[in-house]
Design a protein around this motif. Structure first.
Motif, mmCIF file in Angstrom:
data_model
loop_
_atom_site.group_PDB
_atom_site.id
_atom_site.type_symbol
_atom_site.label_atom_id
_atom_site.label_comp_id
_atom_site.label_asym_id
_atom_site.label_seq_id
_atom_site.Cartn_x
_atom_site.Cartn_y
_atom_site.Cartn_z
ATOM 1 N N PRO A 34 58.435 91.672 51.094
ATOM 2 C CA PRO A 34 59.307 92.812 51.399
ATOM 3 C C PRO A 34 60.026 93.345 50.158
ATOM 4 O O PRO A 34 60.899 94.192 50.275
ATOM 5 N N PHE A 35 59.683 92.838 48.982
ATOM 6 C CA PHE A 35 60.226 93.341 47.718
ATOM 7 C C PHE A 35 59.111 93.293 46.686
ATOM 8 O O PHE A 35 58.125 92.579 46.836
ATOM 9 N N GLU A 36 59.265 94.043 45.618
ATOM 10 C CA GLU A 36 58.204 94.181 44.628
ATOM 11 C C GLU A 36 58.194 93.014 43.648
ATOM 12 O O GLU A 36 59.217 92.386 43.402
ATOM 13 N N GLY A 37 57.020 92.731 43.121
ATOM 14 C CA GLY A 37 56.895 91.779 42.028
ATOM 15 C C GLY A 37 56.431 90.407 42.430
ATOM 16 O O GLY A 37 56.246 89.545 41.565
ATOM 17 N N ALA A 38 56.249 90.158 43.723
ATOM 18 C CA ALA A 38 55.839 88.828 44.174
ATOM 19 C C ALA A 38 54.928 88.959 45.385
ATOM 20 O O ALA A 38 54.742 90.045 45.936
ATOM 21 N N SER A 60 60.178 80.510 54.358
ATOM 22 C CA SER A 60 59.598 81.634 53.634
ATOM 23 C C SER A 60 59.497 81.304 52.148
ATOM 24 O O SER A 60 60.451 80.817 51.540
ATOM 25 N N VAL A 61 58.340 81.597 51.579
ATOM 26 C CA VAL A 61 58.010 81.216 50.202
ATOM 27 C C VAL A 61 57.496 82.452 49.462
ATOM 28 O O VAL A 61 56.795 83.295 50.039
ATOM 29 N N SER A 62 57.839 82.557 48.179
ATOM 30 C CA SER A 62 57.332 83.658 47.356
ATOM 31 C C SER A 62 56.682 83.093 46.088
ATOM 32 O O SER A 62 56.958 81.954 45.685
ATOM 33 N N ARG A 63 55.857 83.907 45.465
ATOM 34 C CA ARG A 63 55.183 83.470 44.236
ATOM 35 C C ARG A 63 55.033 84.638 43.275
ATOM 36 O O ARG A 63 54.634 85.740 43.666
ATOM 37 N N VAL A 64 55.353 84.381 42.009
ATOM 38 C CA VAL A 64 55.047 85.298 40.918
ATOM 39 C C VAL A 64 54.058 84.577 40.010
ATOM 40 O O VAL A 64 54.354 83.502 39.490
ATOM 41 N N ARG A 65 52.904 85.159 39.855
ATOM 42 C CA ARG A 65 51.831 84.496 39.123
ATOM 43 C C ARG A 65 52.151 84.327 37.637
ATOM 44 O O ARG A 65 52.807 85.159 37.015
ATOM 45 N N ALA A 66 51.673 83.231 37.065
ATOM 46 C CA ALA A 66 51.778 83.008 35.629
ATOM 47 C C ALA A 66 51.061 84.124 34.883
ATOM 48 O O ALA A 66 50.058 84.669 35.362
ATOM 49 N N THR A 67 51.553 84.454 33.705
ATOM 50 C CA THR A 67 51.006 85.576 32.943
ATOM 51 C C THR A 67 50.093 85.145 31.806
ATOM 52 O O THR A 67 49.517 86.002 31.128
ATOM 53 N N GLY A 68 49.967 83.836 31.585
ATOM 54 C CA GLY A 68 49.191 83.361 30.438
ATOM 55 C C GLY A 68 47.737 83.097 30.749
ATOM 56 O O GLY A 68 47.211 83.446 31.809
ATOM 57 N N THR A 69 47.074 82.444 29.820
ATOM 58 C CA THR A 69 45.660 82.107 29.945
ATOM 59 C C THR A 69 45.474 80.844 30.778
ATOM 60 O O THR A 69 46.436 80.118 31.064
ATOM 61 N N ARG A 70 44.244 80.570 31.134
ATOM 62 C CA ARG A 70 43.939 79.357 31.894
ATOM 63 C C ARG A 70 44.355 78.114 31.110
ATOM 64 O O ARG A 70 44.831 77.127 31.670
ATOM 65 N N GLU A 71 44.184 78.148 29.793
ATOM 66 C CA GLU A 71 44.533 76.999 28.970
ATOM 67 C C GLU A 71 46.042 76.755 28.940
ATOM 68 O O GLU A 71 46.504 75.620 28.799
ATOM 69 N N GLU A 72 46.827 77.837 29.086
ATOM 70 C CA GLU A 72 48.277 77.706 29.067
ATOM 71 C C GLU A 72 48.849 77.256 30.415
ATOM 72 O O GLU A 72 49.992 76.786 30.493
ATOM 73 N N TYR A 73 48.078 77.355 31.474
ATOM 74 C CA TYR A 73 48.594 77.170 32.828
ATOM 75 C C TYR A 73 49.043 75.724 33.058
ATOM 76 O O TYR A 73 48.330 74.770 32.749
#
Length: 477
Positions: A34-38, A60-73
């Motif tokens: 119900p809000f932007e960014g997640a 209720s759970v929210s998630r903002v995805r990591a922005t890096g590479t697979r190696e950084e995850y």
């Protein structure tokens, strides 16, 4: 979802979330928020830990995805903003924006509304003993008659909460810690990576007691003491008085504010303003209790000091109260829910103070200063609460070392209490920001020494070899 919730509490859930899953290892499936960014999901958990096949509620759970590479995850990092009663669903976005870049590149940021809060079976205590009536009664009882009236209001608060929430006893920190572990499981994470601020530190320490072997990297910021909630509240009230003296000195050092040239002169001006508001509330709603609430919030963050002082000067010098406009408790569903959850969780977490203790502690505060700030003494309500089913526990000999971050002069979570919590967490390290007077430290006060060391721990697992002291920002200009 708790079918017994009131219409006011249900209003908090007006926008639906997606993808509820049962209390099992089934993965969360995220959809729109119900809000932007997640992206958001819901997880079913048992209302009562002792009854895993009984009634369930939705978390209720929210998630903002990591922005890096697979190696950084590095996986998922659960975040909690505090309270008790603070909504954390959108916190994945707001806190995520503040985190050091290397942390954002490495982790999915996971927010959630704890049970009883926001979109997770929200509590609603109705009128909460008249807490939402403004102007509120005199908040500092000064004689026996006022003390009796004060206790009566606390009793009404407790009765309203217990009458409106038949499932209130299940809303406690240990059950929330179990919900956190179910979120971890539903995310497919073998270990919990966690950042808890203020009450979030209390929740993280409780998780460590229940699931020590499941801790990954855990940061507890602005740390709550392990004491009984009422005792913590009293410690905080004394710290607020010390902080208020620092504020008075700071105001006196700024003659352009025209509030006095010494601490005593500023105190006299402050007291006259408060007395005037008690006698004639601004706009008919902003009286002494509301003023104390504003001061309480002001003292927690130094960036609020100048706006408060300028608003106080405008009121004192011209009668203009426009700057004295904090959000009054109960003016919206979110704040009503917050106040209800705050008291419910505190009263379910620790043993109750007696009525004599409540009055004795208030008298001690008045002996320290004739005009104490009692806004944060929510645990006084617990004198009239049912006996808790399960008190909170902290830390375990089986947990790995974790990291604590703390401002030296934080009045909201005083330093001395943070050191007592550290003693409950074997092998933990603490980063202290010296000469820092604000609540909320990591990725909040922008102190490179703190943020770099904390990010190194979260990203690479590098815990300081010993407790670390960093230079803080001092007082504002």
């Amino acid at each position: 979802m708790n079918k017994k919730m009131s219409a006011a509490a249900a209003a908090v859930l007006a926008v639906p979330l997606l993808s509820a899953v049962p209390a099992s290892a089934e993965p969360l499936v995220f959809g729109p928020c119900p809000f932007e960014g997640a992206e958001c999901a819901e997880l079913s958990v048992p209302l009562e830990a002792r009854e895993p096949d009984g009634e369930e509620i939705l978390i209720s759970v929210s998630r903002v995805r990591a922005t890096g590479t697979r190696e950084e995850y590095r996986g998922a990092l659960l975040v909690n903003p505090g309270g008790p009663g603070g909504s954390g669903l959108e916190y994945s976005v707001s806190k995520g924006k503040k985190l050091p870049q290397q942390v954002r590149r490495s982790y999915d940021i996971i927010g959630f509304d704890p049970r009883g809060v926001g979109r997770s079976a929200p509590l609603d205590c109705g009128e909460l003993g008249g807490l939402f009536n403004h102007p509120a009664p005199q908040p500092v009882p000064a004689d026996s008659a006022q003390e009796r009236a004060h206790l009566d209001r606390l009793a009404d608060m407790a009765q309203d909460c217990l009458r409106h929430n038949p499932d209130a006893a299940a809303m406690n920190t240990m059950n929330t810690a179990r919900d956190v572990d179910r979120i971890r499981e539903a995310l497919g994470e073998p270990k919990l990576n966690f950042l808890g601020v203020s009450y979030g530190s209390y929740l993280g320490a409780a998780y460590a007691a229940e699931f020590p072997e499941r801790i990954g990297r855990m940061v507890l910021d602005s740390v709550v003491s392990p004491d009984r909630w009422h005792d913590f509240d009293v410690q905080q009230a004394h710290a607020m008085l010390r902080q208020r003296d620092v504020l008075f000195d700071w105001i006196a050092a700024h003659p352009e504010l025209d509030l006095g040239a010494t601490r005593d002169q500023v105190r006299d001006t402050y007291t006259r303003a408060r007395t005037s508001l008690a006698e004639t509330p601004a706009r008919g709603t902003f009286g002494a209790a509301e003023f104390d609430n504003l001061v309480y919030k002001t003292l927690s963050r130094t960036e609020r000091w100048r706006p408060f002082a300028e608003a106080l000067a405008a009121y004192v010098n011209s009668g203009n109260a426009d700057g004295l406009e904090p959000a009054l408790p109960g003016t919206d569903a979110e704040s009503r829910n917050y106040e209800a959850a705050l008291r419910t969780v505190k009263c379910n977490d620790s043993t109750r103070p007696s009525r004599a203790e409540v009055i004795g502690d208030i008298r001690e505060l008045r002996e320290t200063d004739p005009q104490p700030i009692l806004t944060g003494l929510e645990g006084t309500t617990c004198a009239f609460w049912d006996r808790p089913r399960e008190t909170a526990r902290f830390g375990s000999s089986g947990m790995p070392p974790i990291l604590l971050t703390q401002a030296e002069h934080d009045p909201t979570t005083p330093y001395e209490g943070a050191t007592r919590m550290q003693a409950e967490l074997p092998g933990s390290r603490m980063i202290t920001a010296q000469d820092s007077y604000s609540h909320g430290l990591f990725a909040s006060q922008r102190i490179a020494c703190v943020d770099d060391a904390t990010a190194a721990y979260l990203v690479d697992g590098r815990l300081p070899n010993q407790d670390l002291r960093c230079p803080g920002p001092g007082l504002p200009e």
